[in-house]
Design an enzyme around this catalytic site. Structure first.
Site, PDB file in Angstrom:
ATOM      1  N   LYS A   1      43.591  41.579  40.206  1.00  0.00           N
ATOM      2  CA  LYS A   1      43.210  42.919  39.516  1.00  0.00           C
ATOM      3  C   LYS A   1      44.105  44.259  39.737  1.00  0.00           C
ATOM      4  CE  LYS A   1      41.050  46.634  42.119  1.00  0.00           C
ATOM      5  NZ  LYS A   1      42.093  46.149  43.397  1.00  0.00           N
ATOM      6  N   SER A   9      47.633  31.109  46.799  1.00  0.00           N
ATOM      7  CA  SER A   9      47.772  32.269  45.895  1.00  0.00           C
ATOM      8  C   SER A   9      49.023  32.826  45.461  1.00  0.00           C
ATOM      9  CB  SER A   9      46.918  33.446  46.495  1.00  0.00           C
ATOM     10  OG  SER A   9      46.648  34.617  45.403  1.00  0.00           O
ATOM     11  N   GLY A  49      46.518  42.069  51.087  1.00  0.00           N
ATOM     12  CA  GLY A  49      46.524  43.672  51.625  1.00  0.00           C
ATOM     13  C   GLY A  49      47.443  44.626  50.749  1.00  0.00           C
ATOM     14  N   ALA A  50      47.615  44.195  49.437  1.00  0.00           N
ATOM     15  CA  ALA A  50      48.327  45.105  48.729  1.00  0.00           C
ATOM     16  C   ALA A  50      47.538  45.975  47.594  1.00  0.00           C
ATOM     17  CB  ALA A  50      49.602  44.417  47.855  1.00  0.00           C
ATOM     18  N   GLY A  51      46.013  45.521  47.588  1.00  0.00           N
ATOM     19  CA  GLY A  51      45.067  46.271  46.690  1.00  0.00           C
ATOM     20  C   GLY A  51      45.039  45.513  45.411  1.00  0.00           C
ATOM     21  N   LEU A  52      45.522  44.168  45.478  1.00  0.00           N
ATOM     22  CA  LEU A  52      45.712  43.615  44.022  1.00  0.00           C
ATOM     23  C   LEU A  52      44.538  42.644  44.014  1.00  0.00           C
ATOM     24  CD1 LEU A  52      49.244  43.107  43.843  1.00  0.00           C
ATOM     25  CD2 LEU A  52      47.964  44.524  42.890  1.00  0.00           C
ATOM     26  N   SER A  69      43.221  40.132  46.264  1.00  0.00           N
ATOM     27  CA  SER A  69      43.341  39.041  46.663  1.00  0.00           C
ATOM     28  C   SER A  69      42.174  38.238  47.271  1.00  0.00           C
ATOM     29  CB  SER A  69      44.647  38.774  47.576  1.00  0.00           C
ATOM     30  OG  SER A  69      44.374  39.707  48.685  1.00  0.00           O
ATOM     31  N   SER A  70      41.569  38.774  48.086  1.00  0.00           N
ATOM     32  CA  SER A  70      40.409  38.317  48.886  1.00  0.00           C
ATOM     33  C   SER A  70      39.329  38.218  47.779  1.00  0.00           C
ATOM     34  CB  SER A  70      40.115  39.458  49.912  1.00  0.00           C
ATOM     35  OG  SER A  70      39.399  40.622  49.327  1.00  0.00           O
ATOM     36  N   GLU A 126      33.010  38.693  49.830  1.00  0.00           N
ATOM     37  CA  GLU A 126      33.591  39.923  49.901  1.00  0.00           C
ATOM     38  C   GLU A 126      32.870  40.756  50.863  1.00  0.00           C
ATOM     39  OE1 GLU A 126      36.467  42.027  47.354  1.00  0.00           O
ATOM     40  OE2 GLU A 126      36.584  40.299  48.762  1.00  0.00           O
ATOM     41  N   ASP A 129      36.142  44.379  42.206  1.00  0.00           N
ATOM     42  CA  ASP A 129      37.302  43.288  42.432  1.00  0.00           C
ATOM     43  C   ASP A 129      36.662  41.843  41.955  1.00  0.00           C
ATOM     44  OD1 ASP A 129      38.759  45.459  43.423  1.00  0.00           O
ATOM     45  OD2 ASP A 129      39.390  44.305  45.032  1.00  0.00           O
TER      46      ASP A 129
END
Length: 501
Positions: A13, A135, A140-143, A145-146, A193, A204
């Site tokens: 996202k 993936s 850790g890029a704020g997208l 992923s987790s 999460e 997210d």
């Protein structure tokens, strides 16, 4: 209990507008990103549950019989409330972590174990499974992923344990679950999460489950019914930052200068609402004027975010590089580095896009050309063809069609369960290699009435169904890891000539 291979994928996202203002009760718009996380689940009877996360170099296995003997009564509260610190500590004991275990491994593995034990413990015996998750999203890029990881794991385990049905029907290449089933997936993904992040907003995982776009305000999430197709450049400056520290700095600035900062937050809220209205108009009949408005909103929001103190020299550089080519960018997420998005107008020549990507790469940034509004969690039919000897394909072995185009059988257009290019070169190099062939094939196949694919096990029907749905972006998993580019045009062209298209 599911006995067949299961393949699922979920999107990441980005935040279009509303960063930081959303913390103070304002509207944020979040959209699904057409970079995805993929999961392959293989049931077996070897008495082990195996988790393979090649992107971060993790491979763990547990003996199912030993897990069965563990006291899991501490999970009873997990169905409804947030995982407690005590619960997480007990999970660490179950996972048998070494003392020097890295945080990324701990978080990913604990979330998996939590979901596996909670969802599967209703079974007579815990299932033996091989699970691989990979993936296109950087961590850790704020997208998100987790969240995409948690959504994939939750959906696969719920389907395997028949808590929700497998939505695939005969002949379908891909499908999605019902609204009711998606809500259950979202509930469990949110729990995953919580194990990873402690107190996430839920945005997210909701975007990853539902796809498209949503509005978030004061804990309330509502889906936008429709979204126009929008292409973007996503750029990762690779500058690390602390979301917690950045949120605290904005709060401090608001307390120090309330009459200055509060109107900025209100203005960001107005930008989100105007963007939502504009996107609604564009669904029916997008016009050049709409893109001009979206670009203005991007510029204004970026200036506001700088005024809040969450900008960064790397983000300024990103905006300057894209502006030099007539494009408009803003940070997405917490700021202070991290990622930015750049709107690509539909009339933009590809040569300009390539020049911008090259310029951003020269700055040391990672850059992807992708789209927003992607579909949410999806299940895909396993391919009716497997590599020789069942071994994983290596990058050098992905030219599946180097044989004569008329040779029988052909593997066809199939999703490689273990995409070597993602593991070896990452999404940027993969997409750069595949784009020319994928664009060519998309144009060719859309004009074809039928394309007979010759492959064993009913692959012709599967492949024809897939080709008929190529309106999906070529970054979709059905495309993303199918084959190396060089033999594709010759092979597909020969197939179309055979059917008279």
């Amino acid at each position: 209990m599911l006995s067949e291979v299961l393949l699922v994928s979920a999107p990441g996202k980005v935040i279009l507008h509303g960063e930081h203002a959303v913390v103070h009760g304002k509207v944020a718009l979040a959209v699904a990103l057409d970079l995805r996380t993929f999961l392959r689940l293989q049931p077996h009877s070897n008495g082990k549950v195996c988790l393979d996360l090649p992107n971060i170099g993790i491979k763990r296995a547990w003996d199912v019989a030993r897990l069965q003997l563990q006291d899991t009564s501490f999970l009873e509260q997990g169905d409804a409330s947030a995982p407690t610190v005590e619960l997480v500590e007990k999970l660490k004991e179950v996972a048998a972590f070494p003392k020097d275990c890295a945080d990324p491994e701990r978080a990913a593995v604990l979330a998996f174990l939590y979901l596996y034990l909670c969802i599967c413990r209703k079974q007579r015996t815990l299932p033996s499974l091989d699970i691989r998750v990979w993936s296109e999203l950087p961590t850790g890029a704020g997208l998100g992923s987790s969240a995409a990881y948690s959504v994939c794991v939750a959906s696969a385990l719920l389907t395997t344990c028949e808590e929700i049905p497998n939505p695939l029907k005969d002949g379908e290449p891909a499908s999605r679950w019902t609204v009711e089933d998606l809500e259950l997936i979202n509930k469990w993904a949110f729990q995953g999460e919580r194990v990873i992040h402690g107190n996430p907003s839920g945005v997210d995982n909701a975007v990853s489950v539902w796809g498209g776009a949503l509005r978030y305000q004061q804990g309330k999430i509502s889906l936008l019914k429709r979204l126009p197709a929008l292409r973007i450049l996503l750029t990762n400056t690779k500058v690390p930052r602390s979301t917690k520290a950045l949120v605290a700095s904005v709060r401090s600035r608001l307390l120090k200068f309330p009459e200055i900062v509060a109107p900025v937050l209100t203005s960001i809220d107005a930008i989100s609402l105007e963007c939502e209205r504009m996107l609604g108009e564009m669904v029916a009949a997008p016009a050049p004027e709409h893109y001009l408005v979206l670009e203005e909103l991007i510029d204004m929001n970026q200036h506001h975010l700088n005024a809040l103190g969450v900008g960064h020299a790397s983000l300024d550089q990103l905006c300057q590089v894209t502006m030099a080519h007539g494009l408009h960018s803003k940070l997405t997420g917490a700021g202070g580095g991290g990622c930015g998005i750049t709107l690509l107008r539909p009339d933009l020549e590809q040569s300009v896009v390539e020049a911008v990507k090259q310029a951003l790469s020269s700055c040391g940034f990672d850059c992807w050309e992708t789209s927003i509004g992607a579909p949410g969690i999806s299940v895909t039919r396993p391919p009716p063809w497997t590599p020789p000897c069942g071994k994983a394909w290596m990058a050098s072995e992905r030219s599946l069609c180097r044989c004569s185009p008329t040779a029988k059988p052909l593997p066809g257009l199939f999703w490689v369960p273990e995409p070597a290019s993602v593991l070896a070169g990452g999404p940027q190099s993969q997409r750069r290699d595949l784009e020319p062939a994928a664009d060519w094939a998309t144009q060719k196949t859309r004009s074809a009435s039928c394309i007979p694919l010759s492959c064993p096990g009913g692959g012709a029907t599967w492949g024809a169904s897939l080709l008929s749905s190529l309106q999906l972006p070529h970054t979709h998993p059905l495309w993303a890891s199918a084959f190396s580019p060089d033999p594709l045009p010759t092979w597909l062209d020969a197939q179309m000539r055979e059917c008279g298209s």
